[in-house]
Design a protein around this motif. Structure first.
Motif, PDB file in Angstrom:
ATOM      1  N   ARG A  61      35.188  40.012  43.479  1.00 19.46           N
ATOM      2  CA  ARG A  61      35.243  39.950  42.009  1.00 19.46           C
ATOM      3  C   ARG A  61      35.434  38.521  41.525  1.00 19.46           C
ATOM      4  O   ARG A  61      35.793  37.639  42.292  1.00 19.46           O
ATOM      5  N   ASN A  62      35.246  38.324  40.248  1.00 20.94           N
ATOM      6  CA  ASN A  62      35.539  37.045  39.612  1.00 20.94           C
ATOM      7  C   ASN A  62      37.037  37.036  39.302  1.00 20.94           C
ATOM      8  O   ASN A  62      37.464  37.646  38.328  1.00 20.94           O
ATOM      9  N   LEU A  63      37.829  36.392  40.126  1.00 14.65           N
ATOM     10  CA  LEU A  63      39.281  36.383  39.950  1.00 14.65           C
ATOM     11  C   LEU A  63      39.674  35.450  38.811  1.00 14.65           C
ATOM     12  O   LEU A  63      39.187  34.330  38.722  1.00 14.65           O
ATOM     13  N   LYS A  64      40.574  35.911  37.972  1.00 18.40           N
ATOM     14  CA  LYS A  64      41.039  35.134  36.830  1.00 18.40           C
ATOM     15  C   LYS A  64      42.488  34.706  37.053  1.00 18.40           C
ATOM     16  O   LYS A  64      43.259  35.419  37.688  1.00 18.40           O
ATOM     17  N   LEU A  65      42.822  33.538  36.522  1.00 17.15           N
ATOM     18  CA  LEU A  65      44.173  33.005  36.703  1.00 17.15           C
ATOM     19  C   LEU A  65      45.238  33.933  36.133  1.00 17.15           C
ATOM     20  O   LEU A  65      46.288  34.103  36.746  1.00 17.15           O
ATOM     21  N   ASP A  66      44.975  34.541  34.973  1.00 21.29           N
ATOM     22  CA  ASP A  66      45.999  35.405  34.383  1.00 21.29           C
ATOM     23  C   ASP A  66      46.251  36.650  35.236  1.00 21.29           C
ATOM     24  O   ASP A  66      47.381  37.125  35.323  1.00 21.29           O
ATOM     25  N   GLU A  67      45.224  37.157  35.904  1.00 21.08           N
ATOM     26  CA  GLU A  67      45.405  38.301  36.808  1.00 21.08           C
ATOM     27  C   GLU A  67      46.247  37.893  38.019  1.00 21.08           C
ATOM     28  O   GLU A  67      47.132  38.629  38.447  1.00 21.08           O
ATOM     29  N   MET A  68      45.929  36.721  38.568  1.00 17.73           N
ATOM     30  CA  MET A  68      46.682  36.232  39.719  1.00 17.73           C
ATOM     31  C   MET A  68      48.141  35.960  39.341  1.00 17.73           C
ATOM     32  O   MET A  68      49.053  36.271  40.104  1.00 17.73           O
ATOM     33  N   ALA A  69      48.349  35.397  38.160  1.00 24.90           N
ATOM     34  CA  ALA A  69      49.708  35.108  37.692  1.00 24.90           C
ATOM     35  C   ALA A  69      50.488  36.407  37.507  1.00 24.90           C
ATOM     36  O   ALA A  69      51.656  36.501  37.896  1.00 24.90           O
ATOM     37  N   ARG A  70      49.842  37.413  36.924  1.00 21.74           N
ATOM     38  CA  ARG A  70      50.499  38.712  36.735  1.00 21.74           C
ATOM     39  C   ARG A  70      50.881  39.318  38.082  1.00 21.74           C
ATOM     40  O   ARG A  70      51.961  39.861  38.246  1.00 21.74           O
ATOM     41  N   GLU A  71      49.997  39.205  39.063  1.00 21.41           N
ATOM     42  CA  GLU A  71      50.275  39.747  40.401  1.00 21.41           C
ATOM     43  C   GLU A  71      51.476  39.045  41.035  1.00 21.41           C
ATOM     44  O   GLU A  71      52.278  39.671  41.717  1.00 21.41           O
ATOM     45  N   ALA A  72      51.590  37.737  40.805  1.00 20.97           N
ATOM     46  CA  ALA A  72      52.702  36.970  41.375  1.00 20.97           C
ATOM     47  C   ALA A  72      53.961  37.061  40.520  1.00 20.97           C
ATOM     48  O   ALA A  72      55.040  36.649  40.960  1.00 20.97           O
ATOM     49  N   GLY A  73      53.829  37.584  39.297  1.00 25.33           N
ATOM     50  CA  GLY A  73      54.993  37.710  38.421  1.00 25.33           C
ATOM     51  C   GLY A  73      55.433  36.391  37.806  1.00 25.33           C
ATOM     52  O   GLY A  73      56.617  36.168  37.591  1.00 25.33           O
ATOM     53  N   VAL A  74      54.468  35.516  37.519  1.00 25.59           N
ATOM     54  CA  VAL A  74      54.774  34.221  36.903  1.00 25.59           C
ATOM     55  C   VAL A  74      53.775  33.963  35.777  1.00 25.59           C
ATOM     56  O   VAL A  74      52.786  34.673  35.647  1.00 25.59           O
ATOM     57  N   SER A  75      54.036  32.922  34.999  1.00 25.87           N
ATOM     58  CA  SER A  75      53.083  32.522  33.963  1.00 25.87           C
ATOM     59  C   SER A  75      51.905  31.812  34.615  1.00 25.87           C
ATOM     60  O   SER A  75      51.966  31.434  35.787  1.00 25.87           O
TER      61      SER A  75
END
Length: 159
Positions: A61-75
């Motif tokens: 998929r086209n990974l987005k920074l906000d999705e990755m941040a949400r997964e890590a629990g950070v901004s």
């Protein structure tokens, strides 16, 4: 007994027993959870594991920074800062490296999957996108790599 004799190690022995008693009581009777505290500027082990697994599971998929941040629990800004401290590169560079490694694994298999399918499975927009990045990273085209890794002739197989 060291405590009763008044020897030099009595205080140390008392402290060790007290620590062991506290550990025993906490493990046996405490209802509190343990919260991971990351090192300054770094990710906690759980954050790192979740993020690595998330990227691996979603490479196509086209990974987005906000999705990755949400997964890590950070901004998003926290992700970028912590990501660089943890992995030594930007999130995009890490994702690209993981895509290229997956492509190499797929190209090494004896079953010759068409290159365009490998490109899609690894999250590249098309075959030429994969070839361009692969050649830049490994100084050979995917077909050259497949030829040396599997011993297949240098030609693209049709599906």
């Amino acid at each position: 007994f060291e405590l009763e004799s008044g020897g030099l190690g009595g205080g140390l022995y008392r402290s060790a027993l007290l620590n062991q008693l506290c550990v025993h009581l906490l493990r046996r009777y405490a209802k509190a959870g343990v919260r991971e505290v990351p090192l300054a500027g770094r990710m906690a082990d759980g954050q790192r594991r979740r993020l690595v697994q998330y990227v691996e599971d979603n490479l196509e998929r086209n990974l987005k920074l906000d999705e990755m941040a949400r997964e890590a629990g950070v901004s998003v800004s926290g992700l970028i800062r912590k990501f660089h401290a943890e992995f030594g590169c930007a999130p995009h560079a890490y994702v690209l490296r993981q895509r290229l490694e997956r492509a190499r694994r797929l190209l090494s298999r004896p079953a010759a999957v068409p290159l365009k399918c490998i490109a899609m499975d690894c999250g590249f927009s098309d075959q030429s996108h994969l070839v361009r990045h692969f050649k830049r990273a490994f100084q050979q085209t995917p077909m050259e790599y497949r030829s040396t890794a599997v011993g297949a002739p240098l030609r693209e197989l049709d599906d």
